[in-house]
Scaffold this active site. Structure first.
Site, short mmCIF file in Angstrom:
data_model
loop_
_atom_site.label_atom_id
_atom_site.label_comp_id
_atom_site.label_asym_id
_atom_site.label_seq_id
_atom_site.Cartn_x
_atom_site.Cartn_y
_atom_site.Cartn_z
N HIS A 170 37.00 37.61 -86.71
CA HIS A 170 36.22 36.37 -86.81
C HIS A 170 36.99 35.28 -87.99
CE1 HIS A 170 32.87 34.00 -88.28
NE2 HIS A 170 32.35 34.11 -87.12
N ASP A 180 34.90 44.39 -92.53
CA ASP A 180 33.98 43.28 -92.28
C ASP A 180 32.92 43.79 -91.12
OD1 ASP A 180 32.69 41.33 -91.17
OD2 ASP A 180 34.08 40.12 -90.55
N GLN A 216 28.86 42.78 -88.19
CA GLN A 216 28.51 42.96 -86.80
C GLN A 216 28.08 44.38 -86.32
OE1 GLN A 216 27.35 40.86 -84.51
NE2 GLN A 216 28.54 38.81 -85.08
N LYS A 226 22.22 38.61 -90.03
CA LYS A 226 22.27 39.17 -88.68
C LYS A 226 21.61 40.49 -88.59
CE LYS A 226 26.92 37.28 -88.34
NZ LYS A 226 26.90 36.03 -87.34
N CYS A 251 34.07 31.64 -82.97
CA CYS A 251 34.93 31.77 -84.15
C CYS A 251 35.88 32.70 -84.07
CB CYS A 251 34.06 32.13 -85.46
SG CYS A 251 32.86 30.66 -85.88
#
Lengths: 409, 134
Positions: A124, A201, A204, A227, A367
């Site tokens: 991202h 990261d 997600q 999220k 993104c």
């Protein structure tokens, strides 16, 4: 086939009682942000109604209670990702800010001109641009683990990449475009063998599957609250204690200090040293409630639910002419995102026409422009699933796509 | 927003774009893209006595951006350079027949106009305004 893991769950989310043009909202954009259950929404108004005060300094009851609520949220989050200690958790605005924190504090103190930062081609923009900037500033090199079109990383030349001046590795746990789950435990272990410090990261992954930062063994681990059913404006940076203790602060001001004279200051202990100024108190409390909600569902059930929805969608859409799901051939996927192309219809047209049916999907490059280039498309349409989605949402998407074809041809 | 924006004229130009392609040795030539969605438009113009004698657009993107470019090029034939520089977004939007595109899609519709302005100002050697398409 019936997917009934979370029956009646939509009732917990007030937004689903809203109708637009007489139609229920079919929300298929949870990879962008998730809807909020009553528990989270109520915790926010409850805080402002009953506890509102500043934390960490009041001598009076409501401030003591507010501090306790804020710090309890930190404990809840720490348990959720199985951190060794809640002192390893810094509240940030979101995953992006957490990445910027690391790029601006740890990197300048530990990397020097000519050193390399390793990233992947599926990142991202938030896990790409901060590194570009610090690399330019400090004359560092960026190197990339390549991706193949099925959405998986090419890992057979890691040893090569990790040699020489590689000092830092930052990669996503789960692709926001394809849902690919990267084998981060294995990659991190190899990186550590070369003395490389690592950042994951997890924006997600944490919302969709059970994670254990001690098993993953990442040095830095970041995610966003919004999220995962939580409010926006709150995120988490998890860092191994030894590293966090030796890091310079990111922002300076109140609450992050232990002692201040006119010309000098000493820093507070971790994690507060990294939380300058009055933090997003209610955001942290709301995020804690979101985690309680997810824990009640059970993260393995969440993961199972999304995989079942994904399988249902794949089967349903296999009848649709000229419909292509990206990364379908990759079995190691969360099932929470389905990026697709549909004939030569542009994703923006698809999304606009679906919006007329009150179906929310994302259209664009998500993104992740470098990844789009790799897939050979300027943009995709993305439907993403979460706990509150069910088969009927996918059926409506299917009907909506028939409408797209009838409008555009 | 809904499929209401897909008026017949837009769909007609989307399916059968007019003036699509490139010109050799154009007097005015410019291109731009919409970074959010990847729509890309280029416009080439040949002038004769300061009047548009040939015009082509090229590019890829959504139905709104591509049909808008096609419609725009149709509107510009025989216009003077001065008229090009003064062409307004209202003229284009009126022709598109979709006054209520909404903030998300208006950028798609106005990309071709932006490209026209970039090319025309470049040709005139005058400074491009901040939002040339507005």
């Amino acid at each position: 086939m019936s997917i009934s893991n979370f029956q009646d769950i939509k009732k917990d989310f007030p937004i689903f009682s809203r109708k637009i043009n007489g139609k229920n909202i079919i929300y298929l954009d949870s990879a962008a942000t998730t809807q909020k259950p009553n528990e989270v929404i109520n915790s926010i108004s409850d805080y402002y109604k009953n506890y509102n005060s500043n934390i960490h300094r009041g001598i009076y009851s409501i401030s003591i209670e507010a501090t306790e609520l804020y710090e309890n949220a930190r404990n809840t989050l720490a348990k959720f990702i199985n951190a060794n200690s809640s002192r390893e958790l810094v509240f940030t605005r979101n995953a992006t800010e957490a990445i910027n924190l690391v790029a601006n504090t740890w990197i300048p103190s530990n990397l020097k001109e000519g050193d390399s930062i390793i990233l992947t081609e599926m990142e991202h923009h938030s896990n790409l641009v901060p590194w570009q900037i610090i690399a330019k500033k400090l004359k560092l090199n960026l190197k990339f683990i390549k991706i193949q079109t099925d959405g998986s990383l090419i890992l057979d030349n890691l040893e090569e990449l990790f040699k020489e001046n590689a000092k830092f590795l930052s990669l996503t746990h789960v692709s926001n475009v394809l849902g690919t789950i990267n084998p981060i435990k294995d990659i991190i272990s190899k990186a550590h063998n070369h003395g490389i410090t690592t950042l994951v990261d997890a924006a997600q992954s944490v919302p969709h599957m059970s994670v254990d930062v001690q098993t993953i063994d990442s040095d830095f681990f970041v995610f966003s609250g919004h999220k995962m059913l939580g409010p926006s404006g709150i995120g988490v940076l998890h860092t191994k204690k030894k590293i966090l203790e030796n890091m310079e602060p990111f922002l300076y001001g109140g609450d992050m200090i232990s002692n201040v004279s006119l010309n000098d200051a000493q820093w507070n202990e971790i994690p507060w040293k990294f939380e300058a100024g009055t933090p997003n108190i209610v955001g942290a409390i709301g995020l804690g409630k979101a985690v309680d909600y997810l824990n009640n569902l059970g993260m393995s059930n969440v993961h199972k639910h999304e995989q079942e929805l994904y399988s249902y969608a794949v089967e349903k859409f296999s009848d649709l002419k000229e419909f292509k799901i990206f990364g379908l051939e990759n079995k190691n996927s969360t099932g929470c995102v389905m990026s697709f192309s549909y004939s030569d219809f542009h994703p923006h047209d698809i999304a606009s026409i679906l919006d007329g049916e009150s179906i929310a999907v994302r259209a664009g490059h998500h993104c992740a422009q470098p990844l789009m280039e790799k897939l050979g498309v300027p943009a995709t349409t993305r439907a993403s699933f979460y706990v509150y989605n069910d088969e009927s949402d996918i059926d409506k998407l299917f009907d909506g796509l028939q409408k797209v074809r009838s409008v555009l041809t | 927003m809904s499929d209401d924006i897909y008026k017949e004229i837009i769909l007609d130009h989307y399916r059968n774009p007019r003036n699509k392609g490139k010109l050799t040795d154009p007097d005015i030539s410019a291109q731009d893209n919409n970074p959010v969605c990847g729509d890309r438009i280029s416009i080439d113009i040949t002038l004769k006595d300061n009047v548009v004698s040939d015009i082509k657009f090229d590019g890829e993107g959504c139905a709104i951006s591509q049909s808008s470019a096609s419609i725009l090029t149709d509107m510009l034939m025989d216009k003077t350079v001065d008229e090009l520089s003064k062409f307004t977004k209202d003229e284009l939007l009126e022709e598109l027949g979709t006054p209520s595109l909404g903030p998300a899609r208006i950028k798609c519709a106005l990309l071709s106009l932006k490209v026209l302005k970039i090319g025309t100002y470049q040709y005139l050697g005058t400074e491009l305004p901040e939002d040339p398409e507005n």
